[in-house]
Each structure stands twice: as structure tokens, then as C-alpha cells.
Design an enzyme around this catalytic site. Structure first.
Site, PDB file in Angstrom:
ATOM      1  N   VAL A  36       4.954  60.310   3.909  1.00 15.04           N
ATOM      2  CA  VAL A  36       4.464  59.469   2.810  1.00 15.04           C
ATOM      3  C   VAL A  36       4.057  58.125   3.403  1.00 15.04           C
ATOM      4  CG1 VAL A  36       5.027  58.335   0.625  1.00 15.04           C
ATOM      5  CG2 VAL A  36       5.863  60.643   1.081  1.00 15.04           C
ATOM      6  N   TYR A  37       2.815  57.750   3.175  1.00 16.20           N
ATOM      7  CA  TYR A  37       2.279  56.488   3.694  1.00 16.20           C
ATOM      8  C   TYR A  37       2.272  55.438   2.594  1.00 16.20           C
ATOM      9  CZ  TYR A  37       0.799  58.850   7.928  1.00 16.20           C
ATOM     10  OH  TYR A  37       0.802  59.527   9.108  1.00 16.20           O
ATOM     11  N   PHE A  38       2.514  54.199   3.018  1.00 20.82           N
ATOM     12  CA  PHE A  38       2.544  53.073   2.081  1.00 20.82           C
ATOM     13  C   PHE A  38       1.487  52.046   2.466  1.00 20.82           C
ATOM     14  CE2 PHE A  38       6.590  55.077   1.765  1.00 20.82           C
ATOM     15  CZ  PHE A  38       6.979  54.928   0.447  1.00 20.82           C
TER      16      PHE A  38
END
Lengths: 179, 179
Positions: A36-38
Site C-alpha cells: 500500500v503506497y501513501f
């Protein structure tokens, strides 16, 4: 730590697997990775070429969870960049901390990764869901080290694997059209 | 999770230790804690009343390391606030990730903490280096829970401990004049 890395898009892995064995690479493990990228509240990682990621890897019946920061790419031919990692005990609370600090979930990438070692290099065969199949070759360097020799060696390995085109500096996120 | 907490400044712990035993509190452990607080690049935690902290606790010959986010205080009588924690494998890389994201090291707090349990409450006796001696009483609540009953019970415990003044809503950082 600097991650020295070159990625190539390939049609499939059948040839590559054979050649990896021929040149003495050893298969270490197979992983399923959920990333999961932020994005940040104070700068756009799509512009600054940085990344902040929570990776979950099911391992021995539980999840290994890693928080990773990646800096901007450092040259024009490879994906070499600063990489800092720390294992965390929980994905949920790590996500909550980031979200409370104003970071926003930008994208999710799922992949199956076969991992091989050869000398100081890691070769990964990535099947990225919804994107394609990719070979990545990487090694680590210290921050003050010249990485050009490592990059040259990486392209030598690609040559031995019969891969001389399809090199790809875009991240999986970019290839998904997300950033 | 909500941390429901009231803190009081005391002259020393001798009376408090005796009374804790009398009311049935059980001493769980003694910890030395080294806390490093960070400020954010996009908002001033001194103004927003948030906190981001890396805590190191030597435990069984190695360090337990915890990354904690604390939200603003939720009422006018206690230090009750949102608290999110995750264990991390390394203080150095966690610090590097935060610093690369633009967070800045703001302060360091060292303390010796004696930890007691009584019912659902944790009572800590803190000797904060360069600041003073403090009793903290806390419990946890869910985000949608009314905390006023817990706060009332906490003040009841303070009364039983003979502490009816010296209540302190300022953080150790504020008491050190840092924020």
C-alpha cells in the site's frame, strides 16, 4: 542505504528461469506481496519521485510487515535510489499513524515474487497483478559509494539472461497510471 | 484507541507507594524510557497539540522500540487523547524515515517509570530527568466511548492516594519549555 536496481518488462519467465540456473543463480523463496503506497500532505510524491509504502508478506503463517521510504531516483539509466526500511508489528496501526499525520493511501499493488540470489545481486521475477511480468535485478550500496560499477554488472546479468530490451524505469504505480 | 489519562506533579513517591499497596495496586515492572519527539513539516504540533514519538525501552537485554502518534487532548480536565502505537524493529531507520519525510527531531525525554496495575487502570510513577516526579493514572477507551466515568474513577484513585492537587495537563515537553 542505496538500492541499486534495474527493472525490465518481459513476456514470460520460462527462458529467464532456465538461464538463471545456468549462470548459477539460486532460488531463495517465493513471496506474495501486498503493497500500500501513501502520498504526503506537504509534497506530491508523484512529483518528488519519492515513495512511502507498507508491505505485507505472509510468512510462516503470519504477516511480515515492512514500512519503507524510497527517495528520488539518482541517475537516468536505473532505478537506483535511497531506501530505508523498518519492520513494524502491525499494518493497521502503521496505516492509522500515517493517516493521522495527513498521509493518504494512494494505491495498492499486489504481486507474486520469485527471489533468486547470484553473488551480491538479488534477481526477482515479479508477476504484478493487472500490470505484467517483470525481472528486477538489484544490490545494495552505501550512500557514498559509486554505483556505476554495480549498474554495469546488473546489465551484464541481464545480457546473460537474454534480456536486452524492455528496460523500465517507471514504478509499478506509474505503470498502473496512478502517479 | 483513546488514552484516558490524568497526571499530577508530586514531591516524592514514598507516601504514594505505600498507599498504592494499601488500595491493592500491584507493581508490574520498572522501565527506563528514552523518548524522542518529532515535529511535522506541514503543521506545528506545539499548536495542534499532537505528538509523534519514538520510545526506546531496554527490555531483556535488547530495546523495545515503539512509534506513537498522539492526537490533541479531548477535554479540559484530563490528558485524554487518541493514541496509536506500533512496535518497530529499529529506532535508527524509523528516525531516518521520519527525517526523510521532513519530520524534525524536537526533543528528548528520559525517565524512570514504575508501573502499577489496579483494576483497569495503570498507575505510573515517573522520574523525568530534568523535570520532576509525576504520578500518571490512565486507562484505555474505544473511540466512541464516553470517557467521563473513567476520568471520575481516576480522580477517585488520586484521592485514595492522598493526591488532591498538582494536576498537570501540560506534557513533559511543555514542562521542559520545548513546545
Amino acid at each position: 542505504m542505496i538500492e541499486v536496481e534495474v527493472k525490465a518488462c518481459v513476456k514470460d519467465f520460462s527462458d529467464v528461469r532456465e538461464r538463471l540456473i545456468q549462470i548459477g543463480a539460486v532460488k531463495i523463496k517465493k513471496e506474495h506481496q501486498r503493497d500500500v503506497y501513501f502520498n504526503a500532505p506537504h509534497r506530491d510524491f508523484g512529483v518528488t519521485d519519492e515513495a512511502l509504502r507498507i508491505r505485507e508478506i505472509p510468512e510462516n503463517g503470519k504477516n511480515r510487515i515492512i514500512l519503507t521510504y524510497k527517495g528520488a531516483k539518482l541517475d537516468d539509466v536505473s532505478k537506483t535510489r535511497k531506501e530505508i526500511e523498518v519492520d513494524v508489528s502491525e499494518a493497521k496501526n502503521t496505516t492509522l499513524i500515517l493517516e493521522n499525520l495527513g498521509f493518504q493511501r494512494a494505491a495498492e499493488v499486489k504481486k507474486d515474487r520469485d527471489i533468486y540470489h547470484i553473488n551480491e545481486f538479488i534477481v526477482t521475477l515479479d508477476t504484478v497483478y493487472g500490470v505484467g511480468t517483470f525481472v528486477e535485478i538489484e544490490t545494495e550500496a552505501h550512500e557514498d559509494e559509486n554505483t556505476s560499477e554495480s549498474i554495469k554488472k546488473i546489465f551484464d546479468i541481464y545480457k546473460k539472461l537474454g534480456i536486452e530490451e524492455g528496460f523500465e524505469r517507471r514504478s509499478y504505480l506509474e505503470l498502473m497510471g496512478i502517479v
